[in-house]
Scaffold this motif. Structure first.
Motif, PDB file in Angstrom:
ATOM      1  N   ILE A  16       1.029  -1.006   0.263  1.00 20.98           N
ATOM      2  CA  ILE A  16       0.187   0.207  -0.119  1.00 20.98           C
ATOM      3  C   ILE A  16       1.358   1.470   0.023  1.00 20.98           C
ATOM      4  CG2 ILE A  16      -2.116  -0.791   1.010  1.00 20.98           C
ATOM      5  CD1 ILE A  16      -1.250   0.394   3.827  1.00 20.98           C
ATOM      6  N   PHE A  17       0.574   2.935  -0.487  1.00 23.24           N
ATOM      7  CA  PHE A  17       1.017   3.815  -0.131  1.00 23.24           C
ATOM      8  C   PHE A  17       0.130   4.681   0.931  1.00 23.24           C
ATOM      9  CE2 PHE A  17       1.008   2.469  -4.878  1.00 23.24           C
ATOM     10  CZ  PHE A  17       2.537   2.306  -4.556  1.00 23.24           C
ATOM     11  N   ASP A  18       1.145   4.380   1.508  1.00 23.50           N
ATOM     12  CA  ASP A  18       1.378   5.138   3.168  1.00 23.50           C
ATOM     13  C   ASP A  18       0.444   6.653   2.981  1.00 23.50           C
ATOM     14  OD1 ASP A  18       1.745   3.392   4.826  1.00 23.50           O
ATOM     15  OD2 ASP A  18       3.624   3.742   5.417  1.00 23.50           O
ATOM     16  N   ASP A  19      -0.692   6.995   3.750  1.00 24.65           N
ATOM     17  CA  ASP A  19      -1.758   7.877   3.943  1.00 24.65           C
ATOM     18  C   ASP A  19      -2.159   8.104   2.016  1.00 24.65           C
ATOM     19  OD1 ASP A  19      -0.839   8.637   5.953  1.00 24.65           O
ATOM     20  OD2 ASP A  19       1.236   9.571   5.938  1.00 24.65           O
ATOM     21  N   THR A  20      -2.303   7.505   1.336  1.00 28.92           N
ATOM     22  CA  THR A  20      -3.328   7.372  -0.023  1.00 28.92           C
ATOM     23  C   THR A  20      -4.485   6.090   0.377  1.00 28.92           C
ATOM     24  OG1 THR A  20      -2.169   5.767  -1.010  1.00 28.92           O
ATOM     25  CG2 THR A  20      -1.267   7.522  -0.913  1.00 28.92           C
ATOM     26  N   ALA A  21      -4.953   6.447  -0.758  1.00 28.39           N
ATOM     27  CA  ALA A  21      -5.736   5.116  -1.137  1.00 28.39           C
ATOM     28  C   ALA A  21      -5.735   4.761  -2.054  1.00 28.39           C
ATOM     29  CB  ALA A  21      -7.657   6.337  -1.912  1.00 28.39           C
ATOM     30  N   ASP A 182     -11.203   8.156   1.518  1.00 26.11           N
ATOM     31  CA  ASP A 182     -11.220   8.616   3.118  1.00 26.11           C
ATOM     32  C   ASP A 182     -10.698   9.974   3.519  1.00 26.11           C
ATOM     33  OD1 ASP A 182      -9.579   7.657   3.513  1.00 26.11           O
ATOM     34  OD2 ASP A 182      -9.356   5.858   4.123  1.00 26.11           O
ATOM     35  N   ALA A 183     -10.770  10.221   4.746  1.00 30.58           N
ATOM     36  CA  ALA A 183      -9.664  11.218   5.210  1.00 30.58           C
ATOM     37  C   ALA A 183      -8.927  10.982   5.874  1.00 30.58           C
ATOM     38  CB  ALA A 183     -10.620  11.518   6.909  1.00 30.58           C
ATOM     39  N   GLN A 184      -8.624   9.680   5.577  1.00 35.23           N
ATOM     40  CA  GLN A 184      -7.311   9.120   5.554  1.00 35.23           C
ATOM     41  C   GLN A 184      -6.075   8.951   4.269  1.00 35.23           C
ATOM     42  OE1 GLN A 184      -5.580   8.503   8.912  1.00 35.23           O
ATOM     43  NE2 GLN A 184      -8.172   8.353   9.094  1.00 35.23           N
ATOM     44  N   ASN A 185      -7.215   9.808   4.124  1.00 30.91           N
ATOM     45  CA  ASN A 185      -6.567   9.806   2.631  1.00 30.91           C
ATOM     46  C   ASN A 185      -5.881  11.525   2.185  1.00 30.91           C
ATOM     47  OD1 ASN A 185      -5.134  10.245  -0.444  1.00 30.91           O
ATOM     48  ND2 ASN A 185      -7.592  10.496  -1.411  1.00 30.91           N
ATOM     49  N   LYS A 186      -4.788  11.664   2.234  1.00 30.67           N
ATOM     50  CA  LYS A 186      -3.587  12.481   2.006  1.00 30.67           C
ATOM     51  C   LYS A 186      -3.219  12.965   1.590  1.00 30.67           C
ATOM     52  CE  LYS A 186      -2.998  12.170   6.949  1.00 30.67           C
ATOM     53  NZ  LYS A 186      -2.233  12.774   8.484  1.00 30.67           N
ATOM     54  N   ASP A 187      -2.952  12.697  -0.309  1.00 31.26           N
ATOM     55  CA  ASP A 187      -2.208  12.481  -1.504  1.00 31.26           C
ATOM     56  C   ASP A 187      -3.187  12.405  -2.181  1.00 31.26           C
ATOM     57  OD1 ASP A 187      -0.819  12.783  -3.240  1.00 31.26           O
ATOM     58  OD2 ASP A 187       0.721  11.414  -2.609  1.00 31.26           O
ATOM     59  N   PRO A 188      -4.391  13.470  -2.289  1.00 29.26           N
ATOM     60  CA  PRO A 188      -5.601  13.054  -4.217  1.00 29.26           C
ATOM     61  C   PRO A 188      -4.476  12.739  -5.091  1.00 29.26           C
ATOM     62  CG  PRO A 188      -5.053  15.509  -3.253  1.00 29.26           C
ATOM     63  CD  PRO A 188      -4.238  14.408  -2.598  1.00 29.26           C
ATOM     64  N   ASP A 189      -3.518  13.697  -5.031  1.00 28.61           N
ATOM     65  CA  ASP A 189      -2.904  12.690  -6.266  1.00 28.61           C
ATOM     66  C   ASP A 189      -1.852  11.903  -6.546  1.00 28.61           C
ATOM     67  OD1 ASP A 189      -3.830  15.695  -7.190  1.00 28.61           O
ATOM     68  OD2 ASP A 189      -2.035  16.267  -6.600  1.00 28.61           O
ATOM     69  N   GLU A 222       8.052   7.035  -3.307  1.00 27.42           N
ATOM     70  CA  GLU A 222       6.771   6.295  -2.917  1.00 27.42           C
ATOM     71  C   GLU A 222       6.683   6.299  -0.974  1.00 27.42           C
ATOM     72  OE1 GLU A 222       4.477   8.114  -3.970  1.00 27.42           O
ATOM     73  OE2 GLU A 222       5.356   8.663  -5.954  1.00 27.42           O
ATOM     74  N   ASP A 223       5.994   6.571  -0.199  1.00 30.74           N
ATOM     75  CA  ASP A 223       5.845   6.133   0.665  1.00 30.74           C
ATOM     76  C   ASP A 223       5.459   4.176   0.896  1.00 30.74           C
ATOM     77  OD1 ASP A 223       6.231   5.997   3.151  1.00 30.74           O
ATOM     78  OD2 ASP A 223       5.136   7.145   4.099  1.00 30.74           O
ATOM     79  N   LEU A 224       5.666   3.508   0.046  1.00 29.77           N
ATOM     80  CA  LEU A 224       5.571   2.175   0.115  1.00 29.77           C
ATOM     81  C   LEU A 224       5.637   1.681   1.860  1.00 29.77           C
ATOM     82  CD1 LEU A 224       4.402   1.024  -2.580  1.00 29.77           C
ATOM     83  CD2 LEU A 224       6.539  -0.238  -2.445  1.00 29.77           C
ATOM     84  N   ARG A 225       4.885   0.758   1.954  1.00 22.24           N
ATOM     85  CA  ARG A 225       4.771   0.051   3.105  1.00 22.24           C
ATOM     86  C   ARG A 225       4.288  -1.573   2.121  1.00 22.24           C
ATOM     87  NH1 ARG A 225       0.838  -0.234   7.696  1.00 22.24           N
ATOM     88  NH2 ARG A 225       1.501   2.513   7.928  1.00 22.24           N
ATOM     89  N   VAL A 226       5.143  -2.304   2.374  1.00 22.86           N
ATOM     90  CA  VAL A 226       4.709  -4.419   1.352  1.00 22.86           C
ATOM     91  C   VAL A 226       4.050  -4.742   3.083  1.00 22.86           C
ATOM     92  CG1 VAL A 226       6.278  -4.221  -0.495  1.00 22.86           C
ATOM     93  CG2 VAL A 226       6.985  -4.529   1.767  1.00 22.86           C
TER      94      VAL A 226
END
Length: 301
Positions: A16-21, A182-189, A222-226
């Motif tokens: 997942i990409f943190d703080d994104t959808a 959702d509200a956790q998405n801080k990176d709409p792009d 990117e701020d990637l979490r595996v």
């Protein structure tokens, strides 16, 4: 293209990409794909499509988080009449994959629409608990990727990008999916940006670059979490008992007639090519199993 001579594992990697959808899955199949190919002599065009279907099946199974069996079954009126792949989850040692194809002579087509003219793809989710679900996708695009992306856009209403690749050695796939905002998405792009990054992947990289290396190559900015990868393997659900259950439904008279005519009943699993032979002495065992068959019948797979 790898830093090690050891064979790459068959596995699927969730990230997942943190703080994104945005979330993703990366799958690579080597031994399990080879297990499919060594059981049948498929032409190169069939091998490629079957590999892509197998990778897509693994990706979709992980994406929908299914506990059960997911089947992708493509049927058409062209040179290829059937492409089918299945994934069973919850198996010790890794989820089980298998696939088959049926075709006429040496296919001359190369694209999906050429080989499966007027075809459709049926997606079946058969959970161990709960109701069975089926979705139908028209095979009206040249690639399996385009057909599946269209399915997610129209039926699931989740923007999804897919990259699939296969040669005669490996099969692989990369999936990106945009989740509801959702509200956790801080990176709409993020969806547009990571999509552009993923689109730079080559088939060679997808097939043969180690997963962590590939994810770093594509998304190192990117701020990637595996997450912990999940192992995959070839496997078939056929067994002598399942075949006996299916034969029992034919009834004593028809079974006796078949054995009298041929001396035995021989059946073969389409997926793994295992042969099962039943003689006259096996008939009491088969007919006794008839009482155990559920009212709706028993599936071979």
């Amino acid at each position: 293209m790898t830093s090690s001579s050891a064979p790459l594992p068959d596995q699927i990697q969730r990230f997942i990409f943190d703080d994104t959808a945005v979330r993703g899955e990366l799958v690579q199949l080597h031994q399990s794909y080879q297990e499919v190919l060594i059981r049948h002599e498929y032409p190169p065009a069939i091998e490629k499509l079957l590999g892509e279907l197998l990778a897509a099946t693994a990706l979709l199974t992980a994406t929908v988080k299914l506990e059960g069996t997911l089947t992708l079954e493509a049927r058409g009126q062209g040179e290829v009449s059937l492409l089918m792949a299945e994934c069973n989850t919850g198996i010790q040692g890794g989820d089980q994959l298998r696939a088959i194809a049926r075709y006429q002579d040496e296919p001359q087509g190369h694209t999906l629409t050429e080989l499966l003219k007027g075809g459709q793809l049926v997606i079946t989710l058969d959970p161990y608990e709960g109701k069975r679900y089926q979705g139908i996708v028209a095979l009206d695009q040249e690639t399996l990727t385009a057909c599946l992306e269209g399915y997610f856009a129209s039926s699931e209403q989740l923007p999804t990008r897919l990259w699939l690749a296969a040669d005669n050695k490996s099969a692989a796939g990369l999936l990106l999916q945009k989740l509801p905002e959702d509200a956790q998405n801080k990176d709409p792009d993020a969806w547009t940006r990571v999509g552009h990054l993923a689109a730079t992947v080559t088939s060679e990289e997808l097939l043969h670059l180690e997963q962590q290396q590939l994810l770093h190559r594509l998304f190192h900015e990117e701020d990637l979490r595996v997450f912990e990868p999940k192992l995959l393997k070839f496997g078939c659900t056929c067994s002598r008992e399942r075949i006996s259950n299916a034969l029992a439904s034919l009834g004593e008279e028809e079974l006796n007639s078949a054995i009298a005519e041929q001396g035995k009943i021989t059946t073969q699993c389409h997926f793994c090519n295992t042969s099962y032979v039943f003689s006259q002495k096996d008939l009491p065992e088969i007919l006794n199993l008839q009482n155990k068959v559920a009212p709706q019948g028993t599936k071979l797979h």
